[in-house]
Each structure stands twice: as structure tokens, then as C-alpha cells.
Design an enzyme around this catalytic site. Structure first.
Site, PDB file in Angstrom:
ATOM      1  N   ASP A  37      36.913  39.237  38.040  1.00  0.00           N
ATOM      2  CA  ASP A  37      37.654  39.347  39.293  1.00  0.00           C
ATOM      3  C   ASP A  37      36.882  40.330  40.113  1.00  0.00           C
ATOM      4  O   ASP A  37      36.324  41.446  39.679  1.00  0.00           O
ATOM      5  CB  ASP A  37      39.099  40.041  38.852  1.00  0.00           C
ATOM      6  CG  ASP A  37      39.972  39.760  40.276  1.00  0.00           C
ATOM      7  OD1 ASP A  37      39.281  39.100  41.276  1.00  0.00           O
ATOM      8  OD2 ASP A  37      41.013  40.201  40.361  1.00  0.00           O
ATOM      9  N   GLU A  84      44.527  27.310  39.741  1.00  0.00           N
ATOM     10  CA  GLU A  84      45.070  27.827  40.986  1.00  0.00           C
ATOM     11  C   GLU A  84      44.050  27.856  42.111  1.00  0.00           C
ATOM     12  O   GLU A  84      44.056  27.843  43.045  1.00  0.00           O
ATOM     13  CB  GLU A  84      45.506  29.225  40.757  1.00  0.00           C
ATOM     14  CG  GLU A  84      47.010  28.933  39.847  1.00  0.00           C
ATOM     15  CD  GLU A  84      46.647  28.702  38.454  1.00  0.00           C
ATOM     16  OE1 GLU A  84      45.808  28.979  37.889  1.00  0.00           O
ATOM     17  OE2 GLU A  84      47.858  28.137  37.799  1.00  0.00           O
ATOM     18  N   ASN A  85      42.677  28.433  41.617  1.00  0.00           N
ATOM     19  CA  ASN A  85      41.348  28.520  42.508  1.00  0.00           C
ATOM     20  C   ASN A  85      41.432  27.260  42.894  1.00  0.00           C
ATOM     21  O   ASN A  85      41.141  27.342  44.133  1.00  0.00           O
ATOM     22  CB  ASN A  85      40.516  29.066  41.581  1.00  0.00           C
ATOM     23  CG  ASN A  85      40.304  30.407  41.155  1.00  0.00           C
ATOM     24  OD1 ASN A  85      39.504  30.935  40.098  1.00  0.00           O
ATOM     25  ND2 ASN A  85      40.993  31.318  41.861  1.00  0.00           N
ATOM     26  N   ARG A  89      42.294  27.766  47.095  1.00  0.00           N
ATOM     27  CA  ARG A  89      41.219  28.335  47.606  1.00  0.00           C
ATOM     28  C   ARG A  89      40.893  27.166  48.929  1.00  0.00           C
ATOM     29  O   ARG A  89      40.865  26.296  48.494  1.00  0.00           O
ATOM     30  CB  ARG A  89      39.916  28.458  46.749  1.00  0.00           C
ATOM     31  CG  ARG A  89      40.512  29.895  45.740  1.00  0.00           C
ATOM     32  CD  ARG A  89      39.522  30.868  45.830  1.00  0.00           C
ATOM     33  NE  ARG A  89      40.200  31.782  45.053  1.00  0.00           N
ATOM     34  CZ  ARG A  89      39.569  32.991  44.859  1.00  0.00           C
ATOM     35  NH1 ARG A  89      38.481  33.181  45.257  1.00  0.00           N
ATOM     36  NH2 ARG A  89      40.132  33.925  43.791  1.00  0.00           N
ATOM     37  N   SER A 214      47.098  36.425  34.892  1.00  0.00           N
ATOM     38  CA  SER A 214      46.758  35.208  35.699  1.00  0.00           C
ATOM     39  C   SER A 214      46.555  34.118  34.905  1.00  0.00           C
ATOM     40  O   SER A 214      45.655  33.315  35.041  1.00  0.00           O
ATOM     41  CB  SER A 214      45.231  35.729  36.244  1.00  0.00           C
ATOM     42  OG  SER A 214      45.279  36.803  37.150  1.00  0.00           O
ATOM     43  N   GLU A 225      43.922  43.343  22.342  1.00  0.00           N
ATOM     44  CA  GLU A 225      43.581  44.509  23.211  1.00  0.00           C
ATOM     45  C   GLU A 225      43.022  44.302  24.531  1.00  0.00           C
ATOM     46  O   GLU A 225      42.016  43.573  24.817  1.00  0.00           O
ATOM     47  CB  GLU A 225      42.621  45.480  22.534  1.00  0.00           C
ATOM     48  CG  GLU A 225      43.107  45.926  20.969  1.00  0.00           C
ATOM     49  CD  GLU A 225      44.392  46.547  21.020  1.00  0.00           C
ATOM     50  OE1 GLU A 225      44.546  47.631  21.772  1.00  0.00           O
ATOM     51  OE2 GLU A 225      45.070  46.540  20.223  1.00  0.00           O
TER      52      GLU A 225
END
Ligand code: FPP
Length: 277
Positions: A37, A84-85, A89, A214, A225
Site C-alpha cells: 500500500d 475492489e481496485n 478505481r 482489506s 503474525e
């Protein structure tokens, strides 16, 4: 865990080697997943167009993959393009990301071969433009026999849609078998995920400081982790991967059990406490 391929520690930079020297090679994670990101912010801070952030991000993908291959990391899974991108977008940005992916695969194939990296994909990739799918298949085929790090690119990927796909495929199997729903196990669901062939991630890295998952690998990260860094993805390098692994190795993984340092449970004392309360 078990490093795959041949270790090429001598190819690390001196700075990387210094961090690597602090690691316990026998406790390397088998699988690192990354939410890449911050490409847009990286560009914005330099008054550049977002596209240039993605371009630098692609460079980070290659450099981090090569460091992973040098230390014998078996599995590296990168969130390169979410469902989702794709939906949210601007078309111009989506088209740019598709062109970037094609040119990335084409121009880095030789480096993947030199680094013994195998390329694979997860996601609803059949919905991507056909010329992108062709290039993806070309890169996967060309690297299929490599035995080092498996670089998996999550493309048109969403964790919930992966679960939908898994349940659809399990339901289809149950129709054929047939099998009672009461007999469904976690293992059955695992077998129908895109990631059925790989271990769950030990470590999930997210760049650019956001504390979110996300919709990434929702089933697989149950005991993973998590390491979040403020660093933006285009500034992320192999040395930062090694630093995240060093942090990971300082953690105690408990999988819902008790840790090594938790001491004996004094059952008698617990019984008295409960009785007194
Ligand atoms: C987030 O940046 C990143 C993505 C949209 C996905 C990652 C894409 C790349 C690293 C580029 C190319 C990848 C390959 C494999 C060629 P953002 O735009 O959401 O950043 P922002 O949150 O700062 O706006």
C-alpha cells in the site's frame, strides 16, 4: 521452516547481510504475504502522478522478490490488484495497472529465471483482459519448473469472493460424492481455496501504516503474525523484508494455546480464587 532452492546469502547487500546475520535461519517463515500500500501517497508527496507511484511499486516487487529468493523463502504472496481496485478505481488507473502488470512480467522474466522464482496467481483472474491473462500464463509456464521462491500475485482478488468460490466448488463436489453437510471440515474448505497448495502465511506485512486487512486472505491469516510499517510500498526493499522477519522471530506464536513463558497453572490456587469470587 525449510528454505527452498539454494541459499544465495552472498548476493545480499552488506546491509541486508547484517540483518540476515541476526536471524535464525531454522525459524524463517515459510510464507510471507504482503499488502502493498502507499503507491499513490508516495507519488503525491513528490507531486507526481499516481501512475509513477505504481511504477516504482513494481520495482519494489522485483527487489523484494529477489531478496526473498536469496534467503530461500519458500512462499511470497503479494496483493497486487484487488477486486475492489478493479471496481472502484478510475478506468484509466485500472488500465494502467493492467499494462504495468504485462510489462512487468515481460521485462522481469529473465530475472525471475536467474533467481529461480516460480510465478503463480490467485484471484478471479479469468475476469482480467485476455491479453493480460495470456501474458500471465506465459510467465507462469516459463517459470513453472523453477524450484526457489514461489511468487504468488493476488490479482482481481478478494478474500470474501475466494470463500464464495471455495464454497461453490465444495458444494459441487458434495453433489457428486454425495456427502452430508455435517461432515464438512476445515480441511475440506482449505482444499477448495485458491491457496490449497500452500501453507498459511506465517507473517503478513502491510506497508503505509494502515491497520486494515482489506479483504486479503481472510481464511488463511487466522494465526498469522501481522507487521505494519509506515514505510510506503515504493520505498520498501529487501532489507525491510528482513527487518520484518527479525521482528517476527522475536514473537511468541501461541495458536490459542499457552506460551512457553506462561508458567504452570496452579490449579488449586485457581480453584480457591473461583470459589472466593
Ligand atoms: C496500493 O497503492 C497499491 C495497489 C493498487 C496495488 C499494488 C500495485 C503495485 C505494487 C503495482 C504493480 C504491481 C505489479 C505486480 C506489477 P494505492 O494506490 O492504494 O496507494 P495510496 O493508498 O497511497 O493511494
Amino acid at each position: 521452516m525449510y528454505p527452498s532452492g539454494t541459499l544465495r546469502i552472498d548476493e545480499l547487500t552488506p546491509e541486508e547481510r547484517a540483518v540476515y546475520a541476526t536471524l535464525k535461519p531454522e525459524r524463517l517463515p515459510a510464507h510471507v504475504a504482503i499488502i502493498m500500500d502507499g503507491n499513490g501517497r508516495w507519488a503525491g508527496r513528490r507531486s507526481l502522478k499516481r501512475f509513477l507511484g505504481h511504477q516504482q511499486g513494481a520495482r519494489s516487487v522485483q527487489l523484494v522478490t529477489e531478496t526473498a529468493s536469496r534467503i530461500g523463502l519458500p512462499w511470497l504472496t503479494l496483493y497486487a490488484f484487488s477486486l475492489e481496485n478493479n471496481l472502484r478505481r478510475p478506468r484509466a488507473e485500472v488500465n494502467f495497472l493492467m499494462r504495468l502488470l504485462k510489462s512487468y512480467l515481460e521485462s522481469n522474466l529473465q530475472r525471475m529465471m536467474d533467481n529461480n522464482v516460480r510465478i503463480r496467481y490467485i484471484g478471479r483472474t479469468h475476469e482480467l483482459p485476455i491479453e493480460v491473462q495470456d501474458k500471465m500464463a506465459w510467465a507462469a509456464d516459463a517459470t513453472a519448473r523453477n524450484t526457489g521462491t514461489t511468487l504468488t500475485l493476488a490479482l482481481n482478488y478478494g478474500g470474501r469472493s475466494e470463500l464464495v468460490d471455495a464454497f461453490r466448488s465444495l458444494a459441487a463436489e458434495m453433489k457428486l460424492k454425495p456427502m452430508s453437510p455435517i461432515r464438512i471440515t476445515e480441511e475440506d474448505i482449505h482444499r477448495h481455496l485458491y491457496t490449497a497448495h500452500m501453507p498459511d502465511p506465517d507473517l503478513l506485512i502491510r506497508t503505509s501504516g494502515e491497520m486494515r486487512i482489506s479483504n486479503y486472505l481472510l481464511w488463511q491469516i487466522a494465526y498469522t503474525e501481522i507487521f505494519v510499517t509506515e514505510r510506503l510500498w515504493p520505498d520498501f526493499r529487501g532489507i525491510h523484508l528482513l527487518e520484518a522477519i527479525a521482528d517476527f522471530q522475536r514473537r511468541e506464536r501461541r495458536y490459542g494455546g499457552l506460551g512457553e513463558c506462561s508458567g504452570e497453572v496452579d490449579e488449586e490456587a485457581e480453584r480457591i480464587k473461583i470459589a472466593a469470587s
